[in-house]
Design a protein around this motif. Structure first.
Motif, short mmCIF file in Angstrom:
data_model
loop_
_atom_site.label_atom_id
_atom_site.label_comp_id
_atom_site.label_asym_id
_atom_site.label_seq_id
_atom_site.Cartn_x
_atom_site.Cartn_y
_atom_site.Cartn_z
N LEU A 110 0.80 -1.23 0.00
CA LEU A 110 0.00 0.00 0.00
C LEU A 110 0.83 1.28 0.00
O LEU A 110 0.29 2.37 -0.08
CB LEU A 110 -0.95 0.01 1.20
N HIS A 111 2.16 1.14 0.12
CA HIS A 111 2.97 2.37 0.11
C HIS A 111 4.24 2.13 -0.70
O HIS A 111 5.28 1.76 -0.17
CB HIS A 111 3.30 2.80 1.55
N ILE A 112 4.11 2.34 -2.01
CA ILE A 112 5.27 2.27 -2.91
C ILE A 112 5.17 3.44 -3.88
O ILE A 112 4.08 3.79 -4.33
CB ILE A 112 5.30 0.93 -3.68
N HIS A 113 6.31 4.04 -4.18
CA HIS A 113 6.35 5.15 -5.14
C HIS A 113 6.74 4.62 -6.52
O HIS A 113 7.62 3.77 -6.64
CB HIS A 113 7.34 6.21 -4.69
N SER A 114 6.09 5.16 -7.54
CA SER A 114 6.22 4.56 -8.87
C SER A 114 7.66 4.52 -9.39
O SER A 114 8.08 3.52 -9.97
CB SER A 114 5.31 5.28 -9.87
N PHE A 354 -1.97 10.68 3.39
CA PHE A 354 -0.83 11.55 3.63
C PHE A 354 0.36 10.85 4.27
O PHE A 354 0.22 10.11 5.23
CB PHE A 354 -1.23 12.72 4.53
N HIS A 355 1.55 11.16 3.72
CA HIS A 355 2.79 10.92 4.45
C HIS A 355 2.72 11.85 5.66
O HIS A 355 2.45 13.05 5.50
CB HIS A 355 3.99 11.37 3.63
N ALA A 356 2.95 11.35 6.82
CA ALA A 356 2.94 12.23 8.00
C ALA A 356 3.79 11.62 9.10
O ALA A 356 3.74 10.42 9.35
CB ALA A 356 1.52 12.46 8.49
N GLY A 382 1.03 7.66 6.02
CA GLY A 382 2.28 7.15 5.46
C GLY A 382 3.39 7.31 6.49
O GLY A 382 3.63 8.41 6.98
N HIS A 383 4.02 6.23 6.85
CA HIS A 383 5.11 6.16 7.84
C HIS A 383 4.61 6.29 9.28
O HIS A 383 4.69 5.37 10.07
CB HIS A 383 6.22 7.18 7.59
N GLY A 384 4.15 7.49 9.65
CA GLY A 384 3.72 7.70 11.03
C GLY A 384 4.81 7.36 12.02
O GLY A 384 4.53 6.91 13.12
N SER A 439 7.14 -0.97 1.58
CA SER A 439 8.56 -0.86 1.25
C SER A 439 8.96 0.50 0.71
O SER A 439 10.14 0.72 0.44
CB SER A 439 8.94 -1.96 0.26
N ASP A 440 8.01 1.41 0.51
CA ASP A 440 8.28 2.80 0.15
C ASP A 440 8.99 2.93 -1.20
O ASP A 440 8.35 3.27 -2.19
CB ASP A 440 9.08 3.48 1.28
N ASP A 441 10.30 2.71 -1.22
CA ASP A 441 11.07 2.87 -2.46
C ASP A 441 11.98 1.67 -2.67
O ASP A 441 13.22 1.79 -2.61
CB ASP A 441 11.91 4.14 -2.37
ZN LIG Z 1 6.80 7.32 0.82
#
Ligand SMILES: [Zn+2]
Ligand SMILES: *[C@@H]1O[C@H](CO)[C@@H](O)[C@H](O)[C@H]1NC(C)=O
Ligand SMILES: *[C@@H]1O[C@H](CO)[C@@H](O)[C@H](O)[C@H]1NC(C)=O
Ligand SMILES: *[C@@H]1O[C@H](CO)[C@@H](O)[C@H](O)[C@H]1NC(C)=O
Length: 512
Positions: A110-114, A354-356, A382-384, A439-441
């Motif tokens: 649910l949290h990966i950047h293209s 939101f990333h926050a 996102g992250h928290g 995994s974000d990036d």
């Molecule tokens: Zn991110």
């Protein structure tokens, strides 16, 4: 087939028993009652993520096996979660827990950047070997790529473009050169502590890599293959659904002509549909439109309006909106309040993701992002990373089922935490806070899929207390807290349960 049992999130009724224990301690004197002790231990364990998940006999066997393996890894001289991931990676590759986690159906990412969806290995070995690929070396010792039918014009940063094919043909050591290109596209290095002495240093390289990647993946034919390859890599890691954060940049052709964002959006959808048609056990993908938090209020306003329109045009494919980029140097959410209030003012819904709280600067404006994200009704956080320090935000996100997207390797590489056993998500896990793992990036950190991050969560952050129930709940969470409409969630959960049951039956052999 057993049914997915979601643990209830009601209030706990421990107060009475606890009072009884206290009373006994003071009144009876001497050793506390071991049965009371056991009750307390049990009650505390039941609060953690997975603490109320029912495990079948086969699952209990696998759980016992995993626990034994974890004890062995904890006793070893080098405990991977205690090391920087770049050093831990070879150790993790040898871990039997990791290989189980790779096979485990993990639900959704649910949290990966293209830009960082596909491994750099493929970018360099496949993409940069395609015809018409030009490269230039910038003043800042970085590289730029562009595909073009003729030599591109120089820019202030890029004085001289060379055809990669010609350059490689004249090289003594093309393999070493390819390795240096990979270094440009990822943060991975053997000696991270020297290479990245500070958050500033690592973020500078991070943003630089994105610029270098952009020229490769915004070439229209590559753009399609890239997404397809990305879905394939997730699928191979036993992930069944993706919510991808993307800026939806325009793409270009060899002759320099440009496709607009709408083309990218349509292409994302077409490629996803094609992938699903060819992989029926993959549920699909949706996009979270994201823009950089260094933009002006009026730019973000325009982006919000555009996202509203895109969601209207592609309701099943566009999930919502987010702001990206380094929180500590970018503008806080409150700065954009006028832009972010637009949907409510217009009477439309644009879900926020939101990333926050991707910060360790407690009490700063940036640290306020978590409460502001909740104020703007964010669907997930996102992250928290900073959430554990915000009691009210924690309560609101728990009661509102606003899940935290924990990305441990990202937090470690970007220098918020060094030993992952100290990651604040440990608190959230022990309290059963709504949470998913992502995994974000991945390509920038030298990972693919989610298995590496699951490893750090299961072995490092969760410690010995995290069990198969924890893994099961985290996987279920990824579907439960996705943006999918409820009937698709049901379908997703049923699909996940089938693959999970298969995974359990294949791996729960009784162990000596
Ligand atoms: Zn991110
Ligand atoms: C590059 O990737 C494409 C699409 O994924 C594939 O068809 C092709 O065979 C690959 N080429 C090489 C040289 O690996
Ligand atoms: C990027 O690639 C160039 C060309 O091979 C190399 O000189 C440079 O050191 C690389 N930069 C990084 C950060 O690895
Ligand atoms: C958030 O949700 C509340 C309750 O549904 C609503 O009153 C408020 O307008 C929403 N805020 C924004 C910024 O959308």
């Amino acid at each position: 087939m057993n049914k997915v049992v979601l643990p209830s999130r009601g209030r706990y009724t421990i107060t009475l028993q606890l009072a009884a224990v206290m009373c006994c301690v003071t009144a009876c004197g001497g050793t506390p009652d071991p049965r009371q002790r056991e009750t307390m231990m049990h009650q505390e364990a039941s609060r953690q993520i997975g603490g109320r998940v029912h495990l079948t006999g086969a699952e209990q066997r696998l759980d016992a096996h995993l626990r034994k393996l974890k004890e062995q890894e904890m006793a070893a001289a080098q405990f991977p979660p205690a090391f920087h991931f770049f050093k831990a990676r070879p150790l993790i590759h040898k871990s039997p827990i990791f290989s189980l986690l790779q096979r485990m159906p993990k639900g959704a990412a649910l949290h990966i950047h293209s830009s960082s969806l596909v491994s750099v290995d493929w970018l360099v070995k496949n993409i940069t070997y395609r015809p018409h690929c030009y490269i230039c070396f910038t003043w800042g010792r970085s590289v730029r790529f562009v595909f073009s039918s003729r030599r591109p014009f120089p820019t202030w940063d890029c004085l001289y473009w060379q055809l990669l094919k010609t350059l490689r043909a004249n090289m003594v050591d093309p393999t070493g050169f390819d390795y240096s290109l990979m270094q440009n596209l990822t943060l991975f290095t053997e000696d991270p502590d020297t290479t990245y002495p500070s958050q500033d240093a690592v973020w500078e390289r991070f943003e630089m890599a994105f610029v270098a990647i952009a020229g490769l993946v915004t070439y229209a034919p590559v753009f399609k293959d890239f997404l397809y390859k990305g879905l394939e890599q997730l699928f191979h890691d036993n992930i069944m659904y993706l919510e991808l954060r993307t800026g939806l940049s325009s793409t270009y052709e060899l002759d320099g002509s440009i496709h607009d964002k709408a083309w990218s959006l349509r292409t994302y959808q077409e490629v996803t549909q094609q992938f699903v048609a060819e992989h029926p056990s993959f549920l699909g993908a949706r996009l979270i439109i994201s823009v950089h938090r260094l933009l002006s209020v009026s730019d973000v306003k325009a982006a919000v309006k555009e996202a509203i329109q895109m969601q209207k045009d592609f309701p099943e494919f566009v999930a919502g909106f987010d702001l990206v980029g380094r929180e500590d140097r970018g503008r806080p959410l409150w700065f954009f309040r006028e832009a972010l209030s637009l949907p409510a003012e217009l009477g439309v819904t644009l879900p926020y993701f939101f990333h926050a709280g991707e910060t360790d600067h407690e009490g700063t404006e940036v640290d306020e992002n978590i409460l502001d994200a909740l104020l703007f009704n964010t669907t997930r956080i996102g992250h928290g990373y900073a959430l554990a320090h915000h009691p009210l935000a924690k309560e609101l996100s728990r009661n509102g089922n606003v899940a935290v997207e924990v990305c441990p390797i990202s937090n470690q590489v970007l220098k918020l935490v060094s030993d992952l056993r100290n990651h604040p998500a440990a608190v959230l896990m022990s309290e059963g806070h709504p949470m998913v793992v992502s995994s974000d990036d991945p390509s920038l950190f030298g990972t693919t899929g989610l298995s590496y991050d699951f490893y750090e969560v299961y072995v490092g952050i969760g410690g010995l207390r995290a069990n198969l129930g924890t893994l099961k709940e985290l996987a279920i969470n990824s579907i439960r807290y996705s943006s999918l409409p409820s009937q698709l969630k049901e379908r997703g959960l049923a699909m996940w349960q089938r693959t999970w049951d298969k995974f359990i039956s294949e791996n729960s052999y009784s162990n000596p």
